[in-house]
Design a protein around this motif. Sequence first.
Motif, PDB file in Angstrom:
ATOM      1  N   ARG A 133      62.473 -20.799  75.607  1.00  0.00           N
ATOM      2  CA  ARG A 133      63.345 -21.744  75.866  1.00  0.00           C
ATOM      3  C   ARG A 133      64.683 -21.409  74.338  1.00  0.00           C
ATOM      4  N   ARG A 134      65.908 -22.767  75.232  1.00  0.00           N
ATOM      5  CA  ARG A 134      67.886 -22.416  74.438  1.00  0.00           C
ATOM      6  C   ARG A 134      66.839 -23.386  73.202  1.00  0.00           C
ATOM      7  N   THR A 135      67.309 -22.757  72.107  1.00  0.00           N
ATOM      8  CA  THR A 135      66.926 -23.720  70.940  1.00  0.00           C
ATOM      9  C   THR A 135      68.764 -25.087  70.988  1.00  0.00           C
ATOM     10  N   SER A 136      69.357 -24.430  72.232  1.00  0.00           N
ATOM     11  CA  SER A 136      70.382 -25.626  72.139  1.00  0.00           C
ATOM     12  C   SER A 136      69.521 -27.063  72.339  1.00  0.00           C
TER      13      SER A 136
END
Lengths: 100, 534
Positions: free
Chosen positions: A14-17
């Motif tokens: 998953r994206r860290t953002s």
Amino acid sequence: MTTNYTWHILNLVRRTSDGMVWNIEYKISATKGELSTSTERYVKVPPAASPLPFSSLTEAQVITWVKERLGSEKEQKIIDFLDTEISKKENKTRITELPW
Amino acid sequence: MSAINVNSITGRTGTHGPVLTGVTTATNGLNIIGGNVGIGTSVPEGQLHLRSGGPNVRFQDIQGGTSRLRMNTISPVGGRFIMEGDILGEQGDDFLLGFRVGGVDSSSEKVSIGIHTTFFNSDTGTGGDFATGASVCIAGTETFSSKDFGEGDQATIQFVNTSNQGRTNFIGIGSGSDSLTISADHFGEASVSAIDMKIDGVTILHLGDGGSGNDSYFSGGSNTSWFNFNCSGQNVAFNADDSGNGRGYTEFNYNCTDSNNQATGTTWGTLSIQGTNGTLELVRNTNTGNDAFLEIQGKTSYGSSNKITRFLGDSDALNIINDSPGDYSINNSATNHSISFANGTGGVFIHYADSASTNFGISATDGVGVKSKLIYDTTSSSTTNYLRISGSGTAYELQRSTSSRRYKDNITNYVGIGLTRIENITPKTWADHKTGEQVVGLIAEELHDIGFTEAVSYSEWDAGSELGYGDEPSYMVGNGTTPVTKNGEDLDEGVEVVDGISDRAVLCEMLIAIKQLKADNDSLRQRISTLESN
């Protein structure tokens, strides 16, 4: 004898953002009697319009995403691949061992 | 003789003779033949009936003789010695049955209570034997207020079989489903020595003598249970579901350390499992989400000396080692051949003789890739058996590229364009995007643009952040040049894009072009020859 196929999710990327899951690593196992084989692959999914909280995701839910993303044609190709591997084991004509 | 009512008798001795003639004599004392005697009552209910606000019978030995209170019975229904207290049911009245030895040297004098089937000779302290069913019963809701049962420097409760008749001494507390029994065959004539504890009908502890059918065992039944043996810091514990003490679920703890901090032979730190199959199984419970694993914690130092696990065969050893923080390896102690697993981007490597020149591995330290100097160092001048990487997704394979018709189906002639196509191909030179190496060759997109698709290889786009997938761009982005899709569609995950070229296809097109040139050349030669002959 029928072949049973089991889907497992190995990992989610998953994206860290914003925590959006975009890569799903999965494994499909085929079992026919005492014979078994498996394949590990991944599929990427586009950002969801209404994303679900990561903590609320279940394996069953993610497996559904994988199958939807693959489509029936690609899914069948994977199944065919596993069937071929099982068939090779069923038709094994060589035994390697020592008599002593 | 009729009853005599006597309110007061003043005894006389000497020459005055008997006080009451016919009732007593100086020789025989006071004799009552028949009837009852009452003191403090005119209606005695027994042969001797004492009734008052505080009836008291006292035997006082003033000469150091033998004082006795004896009751002999011959009745087949047995004799009884009954003392009752608080018969009016009043609260707060205590009843005391005491056996006391006083005097200056009381510490060496003992009080005994004997229960026998035959007469007990109190003079010699011998005689009689324990009866089957003889018992001491202590019952009631009151407890000893000042002294516990058996308290004292030498207080003991002892069951000793001195007759060597193969009889069993037995202590029982409780009965049936909740009980503790201790039994011993004093002379070993039967295998009955044991301690048994039962709770809810389940034997939770049995310590036997090891004889046939009399093993020692512990069972937790369906209840929480755990074993703990602790001797001078050497600790062996079996524990099941003792979460209340912070021990989690089923555990076996063995903590034994010798001066060398390692297991040596059978004296220290050996867990031996012997059976038909000699297996050690770690099985999770019915919850499929739970793990079952074997954890071995090594030292906190690093290097080849930190052997976390060692497997021994005929010689040498296969060790699992903590090489450096977070890095582990499996290595052969004799040759330093090993497989190492690093954390982070360190990757996985196969080491031959622990030499950097003979390693083969996968690492992301210097970019994703397979690394091996050994492969580079192993050379050949042959032009056959090229290697090819084929596949898609996660299923890429390393293949040997061949040219034999044995590996080719449906062979037909390739119909190329030849010179027309070749003249549209312009060789280019460039610097490699990653290494900067100067290269001469062809651009795949240019071959695609002129329609030479037979010479172009297409790959499915593995999308990254450029299409909203993840935080990083696809590894296929390269220098950022816009990808060219195979069929002109928009770029998306899985769409085929121009990726490589086939030198063989270009070579074949050149062969066709050369043949065309040769045909033209032959034709021109023929025309020149014809003109010259004229």
